[in-house]
Design a protein around this motif. Sequence first.
Motif, PDB file in Angstrom:
ATOM      1  N   HIS A   1      34.193  25.948  51.263  1.00 13.69           N
ATOM      2  CA  HIS A   1      35.501  25.283  51.298  1.00 13.69           C
ATOM      3  C   HIS A   1      36.621  26.269  50.978  1.00 13.69           C
ATOM      4  O   HIS A   1      37.758  25.856  50.757  1.00 13.69           O
ATOM      5  N   GLY A   2      36.285  27.556  50.872  1.00  7.69           N
ATOM      6  CA  GLY A   2      37.316  28.564  50.596  1.00  7.69           C
ATOM      7  C   GLY A   2      37.517  28.872  49.118  1.00  7.69           C
ATOM      8  O   GLY A   2      38.333  29.720  48.765  1.00  7.69           O
ATOM      9  N   TYR A   3      36.766  28.200  48.213  1.00  4.46           N
ATOM     10  CA  TYR A   3      36.941  28.452  46.780  1.00  4.46           C
ATOM     11  C   TYR A   3      36.456  29.858  46.388  1.00  4.46           C
ATOM     12  O   TYR A   3      37.057  30.527  45.547  1.00  4.46           O
ATOM     13  N   GLY A   4      35.352  30.269  47.008  1.00  2.00           N
ATOM     14  CA  GLY A   4      34.831  31.613  46.706  1.00  2.00           C
ATOM     15  C   GLY A   4      35.851  32.676  47.063  1.00  2.00           C
ATOM     16  O   GLY A   4      36.091  33.606  46.283  1.00  2.00           O
ATOM     17  N   LEU A   5      36.484  32.497  48.209  1.00  2.00           N
ATOM     18  CA  LEU A   5      37.495  33.469  48.646  1.00  2.00           C
ATOM     19  C   LEU A   5      38.688  33.478  47.679  1.00  2.00           C
ATOM     20  O   LEU A   5      39.187  34.539  47.307  1.00  2.00           O
ATOM     21  N   GLU A   6      39.102  32.297  47.243  1.00  2.00           N
ATOM     22  CA  GLU A   6      40.222  32.209  46.297  1.00  2.00           C
ATOM     23  C   GLU A   6      39.899  32.961  45.005  1.00  2.00           C
ATOM     24  O   GLU A   6      40.709  33.741  44.491  1.00  2.00           O
ATOM     25  N   LEU A   7      38.693  32.745  44.511  1.00  2.00           N
ATOM     26  CA  LEU A   7      38.270  33.391  43.258  1.00  2.00           C
ATOM     27  C   LEU A   7      38.147  34.905  43.433  1.00  2.00           C
ATOM     28  O   LEU A   7      38.607  35.692  42.594  1.00  2.00           O
ATOM     29  N   PHE A   8      37.532  35.301  44.521  1.00  2.00           N
ATOM     30  CA  PHE A   8      37.322  36.731  44.768  1.00  2.00           C
ATOM     31  C   PHE A   8      38.671  37.448  44.936  1.00  2.00           C
ATOM     32  O   PHE A   8      38.889  38.524  44.378  1.00  2.00           O
ATOM     33  N   ASN A   9      39.586  36.820  45.677  1.00  2.00           N
ATOM     34  CA  ASN A   9      40.902  37.439  45.870  1.00  2.00           C
ATOM     35  C   ASN A   9      41.688  37.515  44.561  1.00  2.00           C
ATOM     36  O   ASN A   9      42.416  38.480  44.329  1.00  2.00           O
ATOM     37  N   PHE A  10      41.530  36.514  43.714  1.00  2.00           N
ATOM     38  CA  PHE A  10      42.190  36.548  42.396  1.00  2.00           C
ATOM     39  C   PHE A  10      41.704  37.764  41.606  1.00  2.00           C
ATOM     40  O   PHE A  10      42.495  38.509  41.031  1.00  2.00           O
ATOM     41  N   MET A  11      40.370  37.959  41.606  1.00  2.00           N
ATOM     42  CA  MET A  11      39.798  39.092  40.870  1.00  2.00           C
ATOM     43  C   MET A  11      40.300  40.420  41.443  1.00  2.00           C
ATOM     44  O   MET A  11      40.670  41.334  40.688  1.00  2.00           O
ATOM     45  N   LEU A  12      40.335  40.534  42.777  1.00  2.00           N
ATOM     46  CA  LEU A  12      40.792  41.791  43.402  1.00  2.00           C
ATOM     47  C   LEU A  12      42.232  42.105  42.999  1.00  2.00           C
ATOM     48  O   LEU A  12      42.570  43.250  42.690  1.00  2.00           O
ATOM     49  N   GLN A  13      43.053  41.077  42.966  1.00  2.00           N
ATOM     50  CA  GLN A  13      44.450  41.264  42.583  1.00  2.00           C
ATOM     51  C   GLN A  13      44.559  41.624  41.101  1.00  2.00           C
ATOM     52  O   GLN A  13      45.303  42.518  40.712  1.00  2.00           O
ATOM     53  N   HIS A  14      43.792  40.942  40.282  1.00  2.00           N
ATOM     54  CA  HIS A  14      43.797  41.183  38.830  1.00  2.00           C
ATOM     55  C   HIS A  14      43.361  42.600  38.509  1.00  2.00           C
ATOM     56  O   HIS A  14      43.896  43.253  37.621  1.00  2.00           O
ATOM     57  N   LYS A  15      42.368  43.086  39.265  1.00  2.00           N
ATOM     58  CA  LYS A  15      41.839  44.435  39.030  1.00  2.00           C
ATOM     59  C   LYS A  15      42.548  45.479  39.884  1.00  2.00           C
ATOM     60  O   LYS A  15      42.299  46.677  39.732  1.00  2.00           O
ATOM     61  N   ASN A  16      43.374  45.005  40.817  1.00  2.00           N
ATOM     62  CA  ASN A  16      44.068  45.895  41.742  1.00  2.00           C
ATOM     63  C   ASN A  16      43.090  46.809  42.488  1.00  2.00           C
ATOM     64  O   ASN A  16      43.233  48.036  42.502  1.00  2.00           O
ATOM     65  N   LEU A  17      42.076  46.191  43.078  1.00  2.00           N
ATOM     66  CA  LEU A  17      41.021  46.930  43.779  1.00  2.00           C
ATOM     67  C   LEU A  17      40.798  46.382  45.178  1.00  2.00           C
ATOM     68  O   LEU A  17      41.081  45.220  45.442  1.00  2.00           O
ATOM     69  N   GLU A  18      40.242  47.243  46.037  1.00  2.00           N
ATOM     70  CA  GLU A  18      39.770  46.811  47.351  1.00  2.00           C
ATOM     71  C   GLU A  18      38.260  46.565  47.230  1.00  2.00           C
ATOM     72  O   GLU A  18      37.579  47.294  46.492  1.00  2.00           O
ATOM     73  N   PRO A  19      37.730  45.578  47.961  1.00  2.00           N
ATOM     74  CA  PRO A  19      36.291  45.273  47.816  1.00  2.00           C
ATOM     75  C   PRO A  19      35.367  46.430  48.179  1.00  2.00           C
ATOM     76  O   PRO A  19      34.247  46.512  47.669  1.00  2.00           O
ATOM     77  N   VAL A  20      35.832  47.356  49.017  1.00  2.00           N
ATOM     78  CA  VAL A  20      34.955  48.459  49.450  1.00  2.00           C
ATOM     79  C   VAL A  20      34.664  49.455  48.311  1.00  2.00           C
ATOM     80  O   VAL A  20      33.660  50.167  48.354  1.00  2.00           O
ATOM     81  N   VAL A  21      35.491  49.494  47.269  1.00  2.00           N
ATOM     82  CA  VAL A  21      35.232  50.447  46.168  1.00  2.00           C
ATOM     83  C   VAL A  21      34.313  49.828  45.115  1.00  2.00           C
ATOM     84  O   VAL A  21      33.987  50.475  44.119  1.00  2.00           O
ATOM     85  N   MET A  22      33.880  48.597  45.350  1.00  2.00           N
ATOM     86  CA  MET A  22      33.022  47.934  44.372  1.00  2.00           C
ATOM     87  C   MET A  22      31.551  48.027  44.788  1.00  2.00           C
ATOM     88  O   MET A  22      31.232  48.295  45.943  1.00  2.00           O
ATOM     89  N   ALA A  23      30.655  47.783  43.820  1.00  2.00           N
ATOM     90  CA  ALA A  23      29.218  47.717  44.109  1.00  2.00           C
ATOM     91  C   ALA A  23      28.754  46.283  43.841  1.00  2.00           C
ATOM     92  O   ALA A  23      29.365  45.557  43.050  1.00  2.00           O
ATOM     93  N   TYR A  24      27.670  45.898  44.473  1.00  2.00           N
ATOM     94  CA  TYR A  24      27.223  44.500  44.469  1.00  2.00           C
ATOM     95  C   TYR A  24      25.758  44.451  44.038  1.00  2.00           C
ATOM     96  O   TYR A  24      24.900  45.067  44.666  1.00  2.00           O
ATOM     97  N   ASP A  25      25.513  43.717  42.953  1.00  2.00           N
ATOM     98  CA  ASP A  25      24.165  43.659  42.389  1.00  2.00           C
ATOM     99  C   ASP A  25      23.331  42.611  43.137  1.00  2.00           C
ATOM    100  O   ASP A  25      23.560  41.410  42.973  1.00  2.00           O
ATOM    101  N   ARG A  26      22.407  43.068  43.948  1.00  2.00           N
ATOM    102  CA  ARG A  26      21.477  42.193  44.669  1.00  2.00           C
ATOM    103  C   ARG A  26      22.173  41.034  45.387  1.00  2.00           C
ATOM    104  O   ARG A  26      21.893  39.855  45.111  1.00  2.00           O
ATOM    105  N   PRO A  27      23.117  41.300  46.272  1.00  2.00           N
ATOM    106  CA  PRO A  27      23.854  40.194  46.900  1.00  2.00           C
ATOM    107  C   PRO A  27      22.937  39.277  47.711  1.00  2.00           C
ATOM    108  O   PRO A  27      22.093  39.752  48.465  1.00  2.00           O
ATOM    109  N   SER A  28      23.115  37.989  47.537  1.00  2.00           N
ATOM    110  CA  SER A  28      22.302  37.007  48.266  1.00  2.00           C
ATOM    111  C   SER A  28      22.734  37.002  49.737  1.00  2.00           C
ATOM    112  O   SER A  28      23.821  37.482  50.079  1.00  2.00           O
ATOM    113  N   PRO A  29      21.919  36.435  50.629  1.00  2.00           N
ATOM    114  CA  PRO A  29      22.331  36.346  52.041  1.00  2.00           C
ATOM    115  C   PRO A  29      23.678  35.646  52.224  1.00  2.00           C
ATOM    116  O   PRO A  29      24.495  36.072  53.023  1.00  2.00           O
TER     117      PRO A  29
END
Length: 191
Positions: free
Chosen positions: A127-155
């Motif tokens: 429903h778009g909630y995940g995107l809202e949360l993820f974008n909030f974190m990116l803005q808060h941390k001032n980061l692009e998702p490509v500079v992050m690492a992902y621990d065992r991401p699910s499908p």
Amino acid sequence: MEFPFDINQLFSERVSVLDQTLVAGRTSTGMPQLQARIATVIDELGRASAKAQQLPASITSASKLQSQRHQLYLLKDGESNGGRGVAVGFLKVGYKKLFLLDRQGVHIEAEPLCVLDFYIAEGVQRHGYGLELFNFMLQHKNLEPVVMAYDRPSPKFQSFLAKHYSLTPSVPQANNFVVFEGFFLNRPDKS
Ligand code: ACO
């Protein structure tokens, strides 16, 4: 996710940032009941996340958050449940020292911000909630998702990253962490 108490009393903002102190932007002194209820919300969400990922045990709980230097972004919907609010989901991040392999197979030591756990309640996923949360974190941390690492991401999470941030394919690693093309180019100088 509903609780037998008022979510809006615990979390004043739509997205709260929680850390070791387990208080959403307030001082903890003299508020043991508030802290206990926040712990209940985190524990329940952590359990639901583990179940959704078919993990044998929760990787997110209040006691773990208190003992680790991680940050948890919690999203609420304040209007639901007759105005008492519901917890919609959470995103947990933290810095980790990792040994990674670049495209050429060269070992690189880095300490990126990692996504450690991510969960949106059953029934309101997609429903778009995940995107809202993820974008909030990116803005808060001032980061692009490509500079992050992902621990065992699910499908589902891999599909989410591909859809919203065009993150695909990943650079194969010897550990459980996933990084994407561009990580080694865009890496802030953390190593
Ligand atoms: N099947 C496949 N892809 C899915 C699904 C699903 N059931 N649910 C979400 N997605 C992906 C898709 O790319 C989807 O786009 P589409 O509907 O056009 O196919 C996109 O996410 C939707 O984006 P949002 O609505 O913003 O995502 P959502 O609010 O559902 O949050 C999340 C994504 C957190 C992965 C959620 O689906 C969830 O909690 N899943 C169960 C737990 C989980 O797998 N968490 C990730 C653990 S791995 C880790 O944390 C490192």
